[in-house]
Design a protein around this motif. Structure first.
Motif, PDB file in Angstrom:
ATOM      1  N   GLY A  12       0.811  -1.211   0.000  1.00  0.00           N
ATOM      2  CA  GLY A  12       0.000   0.000   0.000  1.00  0.00           C
ATOM      3  C   GLY A  12       0.841   1.255   0.000  1.00  0.00           C
ATOM      4  O   GLY A  12       0.502   2.245  -0.671  1.00  0.00           O
ATOM      5  N   PHE A  13       1.954   1.228   0.733  1.00  0.00           N
ATOM      6  CA  PHE A  13       2.855   2.380   0.772  1.00  0.00           C
ATOM      7  C   PHE A  13       3.430   2.660  -0.609  1.00  0.00           C
ATOM      8  O   PHE A  13       3.428   3.796  -1.092  1.00  0.00           O
ATOM      9  N   TRP A  14       3.902   1.605  -1.276  1.00  0.00           N
ATOM     10  CA  TRP A  14       4.532   1.801  -2.581  1.00  0.00           C
ATOM     11  C   TRP A  14       3.510   2.165  -3.658  1.00  0.00           C
ATOM     12  O   TRP A  14       3.803   2.949  -4.561  1.00  0.00           O
ATOM     13  N   LEU A  15       2.294   1.624  -3.554  1.00  0.00           N
ATOM     14  CA  LEU A  15       1.252   2.034  -4.492  1.00  0.00           C
ATOM     15  C   LEU A  15       0.908   3.509  -4.321  1.00  0.00           C
ATOM     16  O   LEU A  15       0.683   4.228  -5.303  1.00  0.00           O
ATOM     17  N   MET A  16       0.867   3.964  -3.057  1.00  0.00           N
ATOM     18  CA  MET A  16       0.583   5.378  -2.828  1.00  0.00           C
ATOM     19  C   MET A  16       1.713   6.246  -3.369  1.00  0.00           C
ATOM     20  O   MET A  16       1.470   7.323  -3.930  1.00  0.00           O
ATOM     21  N   CYS A  17       2.949   5.792  -3.217  1.00  0.00           N
ATOM     22  CA  CYS A  17       4.079   6.538  -3.783  1.00  0.00           C
ATOM     23  C   CYS A  17       3.969   6.619  -5.300  1.00  0.00           C
ATOM     24  O   CYS A  17       4.228   7.665  -5.904  1.00  0.00           O
ATOM     25  N   PHE A  18       3.554   5.505  -5.933  1.00  0.00           N
ATOM     26  CA  PHE A  18       3.401   5.495  -7.388  1.00  0.00           C
ATOM     27  C   PHE A  18       2.284   6.438  -7.824  1.00  0.00           C
ATOM     28  O   PHE A  18       2.417   7.188  -8.800  1.00  0.00           O
ATOM     29  N   SER A  19       1.181   6.431  -7.082  1.00  0.00           N
ATOM     30  CA  SER A  19       0.079   7.350  -7.373  1.00  0.00           C
ATOM     31  C   SER A  19       0.530   8.800  -7.239  1.00  0.00           C
ATOM     32  O   SER A  19       0.159   9.657  -8.042  1.00  0.00           O
ATOM     33  N   SER A  20       1.353   9.074  -6.227  1.00  0.00           N
ATOM     34  CA  SER A  20       1.864  10.429  -6.024  1.00  0.00           C
ATOM     35  C   SER A  20       2.760  10.846  -7.195  1.00  0.00           C
ATOM     36  O   SER A  20       2.688  11.985  -7.670  1.00  0.00           O
ATOM     37  N   PHE A  21       3.601   9.922  -7.665  1.00  0.00           N
ATOM     38  CA  PHE A  21       4.452  10.207  -8.823  1.00  0.00           C
ATOM     39  C   PHE A  21       3.609  10.596 -10.035  1.00  0.00           C
ATOM     40  O   PHE A  21       3.873  11.598 -10.709  1.00  0.00           O
ATOM     41  N   LEU A  22       2.560   9.826 -10.292  1.00  0.00           N
ATOM     42  CA  LEU A  22       1.701  10.105 -11.446  1.00  0.00           C
ATOM     43  C   LEU A  22       0.997  11.449 -11.296  1.00  0.00           C
ATOM     44  O   LEU A  22       0.881  12.214 -12.263  1.00  0.00           O
ATOM     45  N   PHE A  23       0.546  11.751 -10.088  1.00  0.00           N
ATOM     46  CA  PHE A  23      -0.157  13.003  -9.852  1.00  0.00           C
ATOM     47  C   PHE A  23       0.753  14.202 -10.099  1.00  0.00           C
ATOM     48  O   PHE A  23       0.389  15.144 -10.809  1.00  0.00           O
ATOM     49  N   PHE A  24       1.963  14.175  -9.534  1.00  0.00           N
ATOM     50  CA  PHE A  24       2.888  15.292  -9.719  1.00  0.00           C
ATOM     51  C   PHE A  24       3.361  15.377 -11.173  1.00  0.00           C
ATOM     52  O   PHE A  24       3.560  16.471 -11.702  1.00  0.00           O
ATOM     53  N   LEU A  25       3.531  14.231 -11.811  1.00  0.00           N
ATOM     54  CA  LEU A  25       3.904  14.229 -13.222  1.00  0.00           C
ATOM     55  C   LEU A  25       2.816  14.913 -14.053  1.00  0.00           C
ATOM     56  O   LEU A  25       3.115  15.703 -14.959  1.00  0.00           O
ATOM     57  N   SER A  26       1.559  14.667 -13.709  1.00  0.00           N
ATOM     58  CA  SER A  26       0.438  15.194 -14.479  1.00  0.00           C
ATOM     59  C   SER A  26       0.463  16.709 -14.592  1.00  0.00           C
ATOM     60  O   SER A  26       0.464  17.259 -15.695  1.00  0.00           O
ATOM     61  N   GLY A 137      10.441  11.090   3.206  1.00  0.00           N
ATOM     62  CA  GLY A 137      11.494  11.291   2.217  1.00  0.00           C
ATOM     63  C   GLY A 137      11.268  10.438   0.981  1.00  0.00           C
ATOM     64  O   GLY A 137      11.430  10.903  -0.156  1.00  0.00           O
ATOM     65  N   LEU A 138      10.864   9.175   1.182  1.00  0.00           N
ATOM     66  CA  LEU A 138      10.598   8.289   0.043  1.00  0.00           C
ATOM     67  C   LEU A 138       9.377   8.749  -0.747  1.00  0.00           C
ATOM     68  O   LEU A 138       9.362   8.701  -1.978  1.00  0.00           O
ATOM     69  N   LEU A 139       8.348   9.199  -0.017  1.00  0.00           N
ATOM     70  CA  LEU A 139       7.194   9.773  -0.710  1.00  0.00           C
ATOM     71  C   LEU A 139       7.625  10.989  -1.527  1.00  0.00           C
ATOM     72  O   LEU A 139       7.190  11.180  -2.670  1.00  0.00           O
ATOM     73  N   GLY A 140       8.504  11.805  -0.933  1.00  0.00           N
ATOM     74  CA  GLY A 140       9.017  12.974  -1.647  1.00  0.00           C
ATOM     75  C   GLY A 140       9.833  12.605  -2.863  1.00  0.00           C
ATOM     76  O   GLY A 140       9.853  13.337  -3.856  1.00  0.00           O
ATOM     77  N   VAL A 141      10.519  11.453  -2.805  1.00  0.00           N
ATOM     78  CA  VAL A 141      11.292  10.995  -3.963  1.00  0.00           C
ATOM     79  C   VAL A 141      10.374  10.792  -5.153  1.00  0.00           C
ATOM     80  O   VAL A 141      10.675  11.207  -6.279  1.00  0.00           O
ATOM     81  N   THR A 142       9.218  10.169  -4.924  1.00  0.00           N
ATOM     82  CA  THR A 142       8.310   9.915  -6.037  1.00  0.00           C
ATOM     83  C   THR A 142       7.729  11.222  -6.567  1.00  0.00           C
ATOM     84  O   THR A 142       7.574  11.385  -7.783  1.00  0.00           O
ATOM     85  N   GLY A 143       7.407  12.156  -5.648  1.00  0.00           N
ATOM     86  CA  GLY A 143       6.955  13.465  -6.097  1.00  0.00           C
ATOM     87  C   GLY A 143       8.036  14.188  -6.872  1.00  0.00           C
ATOM     88  O   GLY A 143       7.770  14.841  -7.891  1.00  0.00           O
ATOM     89  N   ALA A 144       9.291  14.057  -6.385  1.00  0.00           N
ATOM     90  CA  ALA A 144      10.414  14.713  -7.063  1.00  0.00           C
ATOM     91  C   ALA A 144      10.637  14.131  -8.454  1.00  0.00           C
ATOM     92  O   ALA A 144      11.020  14.845  -9.384  1.00  0.00           O
ATOM     93  N   LEU A 145      10.401  12.822  -8.612  1.00  0.00           N
ATOM     94  CA  LEU A 145      10.524  12.221  -9.943  1.00  0.00           C
ATOM     95  C   LEU A 145       9.490  12.820 -10.901  1.00  0.00           C
ATOM     96  O   LEU A 145       9.783  13.090 -12.069  1.00  0.00           O
ATOM     97  N   GLY A 146       8.287  13.029 -10.384  1.00  0.00           N
ATOM     98  CA  GLY A 146       7.272  13.681 -11.202  1.00  0.00           C
ATOM     99  C   GLY A 146       7.670  15.093 -11.567  1.00  0.00           C
ATOM    100  O   GLY A 146       7.486  15.548 -12.703  1.00  0.00           O
ATOM    101  N   LEU A 147       8.249  15.810 -10.580  1.00  0.00           N
ATOM    102  CA  LEU A 147       8.728  17.168 -10.828  1.00  0.00           C
ATOM    103  C   LEU A 147       9.882  17.174 -11.825  1.00  0.00           C
ATOM    104  O   LEU A 147      10.008  18.082 -12.642  1.00  0.00           O
ATOM    105  N   ALA A 148      10.739  16.153 -11.749  1.00  0.00           N
ATOM    106  CA  ALA A 148      11.926  16.114 -12.608  1.00  0.00           C
ATOM    107  C   ALA A 148      11.558  15.806 -14.051  1.00  0.00           C
ATOM    108  O   ALA A 148      12.007  16.467 -14.985  1.00  0.00           O
ATOM    109  N   PHE A 149      10.742  14.775 -14.229  1.00  0.00           N
ATOM    110  CA  PHE A 149      10.441  14.330 -15.585  1.00  0.00           C
ATOM    111  C   PHE A 149       9.321  15.145 -16.227  1.00  0.00           C
ATOM    112  O   PHE A 149       9.267  15.263 -17.454  1.00  0.00           O
TER     113      PHE A 149
END
Length: 411
Positions: A12-26, A137-149
Motif C-alpha cells: 500500500g505504501f509503494w502504491l501510494m508513492c506510485f500514485s503520487s508520482f503520477l499526480f505530480f507528473l500530471s 522522504g521516500l514519498l518525496g522521492v516519487t513526487g520529485a521524480l514527477g517534478l523532474a520528468f
C-alpha cells in the motif's frame, strides 16, 4: 496500522508513492509551456497568475480537505483531487481566451488542495513513528521524480507533437493516478468515519488552522516562497540563457534530480538528528543556492544554483512533513497536514504574484526577484534558530489532550 520498523514498507505504501508520482507528473507536464501559451493568448502580463491562481484555490480548499480526510476518509479526498486534475487537463485545449485559461488554472488548484493532504495523512497512518522522516522522504522521492520528468517530458511532447497533445497526456496521467488509488484500503479508523454531508463543509475558525503545527507552517511558507517565484520567472530566464525547446525544463530537472538524490541518501536524517537541526542546515543550503541564482550569468552557473537549491529542498521537505505530523494530534492529523499545506500554498502563491509583479517581463529585474526569495529564506533561518530544538518524536512521547470536538464531529 503502522508496520514494524524492522519490516519493509507495505505494498500500500509503494502504491501510494506510485500514485503520487503520477499526480505530480500530471500537472508538472504543463509548467514550462504555460507562460508562452498565455502570451500567445494575449495575456503575457498575467504570467504571475499562472501559479498564483492555482495556489489560491489549493490554499482555500486545504481546511476542507483536512477536515474531510479526518471524517469521510483519506481515499475519497485523494480521489477527488486526482479527478479534478484529470478534468482540467482535458479542458485546457478548449480554454482559448485569457479569462478561460485563468479560470481553468483557478479550478485546477483544487487538485493539489485535496490529493497531497489525503496522501500525507494516509502515509502517516501506515508507517511507524521511528521511520516517519524516512517514509516522507521516500514519498518525496516519487513526487520529485514527477517534478523532474514532468517539465522536460511536457516540453518534448509539445515540441514533437502539439500543445494539445501535452494537455491530453497530462489528463491521462492523472487518470492513472486515480485508478491506482482505487486499489487501496481506507486507513481512517471506522469509529471516525462519517458519511459525506454538506454540514461537513461548514468550518469553524478552529478548524481552519491547527495551532499545534504553526512552527513548521511558518517555515514552510518562508522556504516555499522562492519556489513560486522560480515557477514564474525561470522559464523566461532559461530562454534568455539560450535554453529552448526540449532544454527549457533543464533547471527543473537539475533541481529535482538533486533533491531526489538527497532524499534517497539522507531521508532518515531528521529521524536521527531531529527535525529542527536538519531544517536549519537545509534552509542554509537553500539560501546559498538562491545567492548563486541572483548572480548566474551563464547556463553553467544557472544550473549549479538549481543543484544547490535541490539539495536544500531535498533535506527540507521530508523534515517539514515529519515535524508537522509529529506535532499533530492523531485524530486531527489531516487538519495538521492541511495547515502546513495552506502555508505552502500561501508561500508559493505570494512568491509567484510578487515575482510576476517585480519581473514585469524585464530581464534586468531577475536578480531582484531572486534576492527577494533569498530574503525570505534568511528569515526562515533566523526563525529556526529561535525555535527550541527537540527530538523528532516529542509530540507523541508526551501526549497532549485532544481538542474539544465541534458539533459536526460528534457521531
Amino acid at each position: 496500522m503502522a508496520t514494524s520498523a524492522s519490516r519493509p514498507y507495505s505494498i500500500g505504501f509503494w502504491l501510494m508513492c506510485f500514485s503520487s508520482f503520477l499526480f505530480f507528473l500530471s500537472f508538472n507536464l504543463l509548467l514550462p509551456e504555460l507562460p508562452d501559451h498565455l502570451s500567445r493568448l494575449g495575456g503575457g502580463e498575467y504570467k504571475g497568475y499562472i501559479i498564483a491562481l492555482f495556489t489560491l484555490t489549493a490554499a482555500i480548499s486545504r481546511p476542507y480537505s483536512g477536515k474531510l480526510a479526518d471524517t469521510v476518509g483519506r481515499i475519497p479526498v485523494m480521489i477527488f483531487g486526482s479527478l479534478v486534475c484529470f478534468l482540467c487537463g482535458f479542458f485546457y485545449p478548449w480554454a482559448l481566451t485569457v479569462t478561460g485559461f485563468l479560470t481553468l488554472r483557478l479550478l485546477h488548484g483544487f487538485s493539489t488542495g485535496f490529493k497531497p493532504t489525503g496522501t500525507a495523512a494516509f502515509i502517516a497512518d501506515i508507517v511507524p513513528l521511528e521511520r516517519r522522516g524516512e517514509a516522507m522522504g521516500l514519498l518525496g522521492v516519487t513526487g520529485a521524480l514527477g517534478l523532474a520528468f514532468g517539465p522536460a517530458l511536457g516540453s518534448w511532447i509539445a515540441q514533437t507533437f502539439t500543445l494539445n497533445t501535452m494537455f491530453y497526456c497530462s489528463s491521462a496521467v492523472a487518470l492513472l493516478s486515480l485508478l491506482v488509488q482505487g486499489t487501496l484500503t481506507e486507513t481512517l479508523p471506522e469509529a471516525q468515519r462519517q458519511r459525506f454531508s454538506l454540514g461537513l463543509l461548514k468550518l469553524k475558525w478552529s478548524e481552519i488552522l491547527e495551532p499545534r503545527v504553526m512552527s513548521p507552517a511558518i517555515v514552510t511558507m518562508l522556504c516555499l516562497f522562492p519556489y513560486g517565484a522560480m515557477l514564474t520567472v525561470v522559464p523566461d530566464q532559461s530562454r534568455l540563457l539560450g535554453l529552448e525547446g526540449s532544454t527549457k525544463g533543464l533547471f527543473y530537472v537539475f533541481l529535482t534530480v538533486a533533491s531526489l538524490a538527497v532524499r534517497l541518501v539522507a531521508s532518515k536524517s531528521s529521524d536521527i538528528h531531529g527535525r529542527v537541526p536538519v531544517l536549519r542546515v537545509s534552509a542554509g543550503i537553500l539560501a546559498v543556492g538562491l545567492a548563486l541564482l541572483v548572480w548566474s550569468p551563464t547556463v553553467e552557473w544557472f544550473l549549479a544554483a538549481s543543484v544547490v537549491m535541490g539539495v536544500g529542498m531535498g533535506l527540507n521537505s521530508p523534515s517539514l512533513y515529519a515535524w508537522t505530523i509529529d506535532l499533530s494530534h492523531p485524530e486531527r492529523r489531516g487538519r495538521g497536514v492541511a495547515t502546513m499545506y495552506i502555508a505552502l500554498e500561501i508561500g508559493i502563491g505570494v512568491g509567484a504574484l510578487l515575482a510576476g509583479w517585480l519581473f514585469a517581463n524585464k530581464p534586468g529585474r531577475l536578480p531582484y526577484v531572486h534576492g527577494m526569495s533569498l530574503a525570505s529564506v534568511l528569515v526562515a533561518v533566523v526563525y529556526l534558530y529561535s525555535v527550541k530544538s527537540t527530538g523528532p518524536m516529542v509530540a507523541e512521547i508526551i501526549p497532549q489532550p485532544a481538542p474539544e470536538p465541534s458539533p459536526e464531529e460528534v457521531v
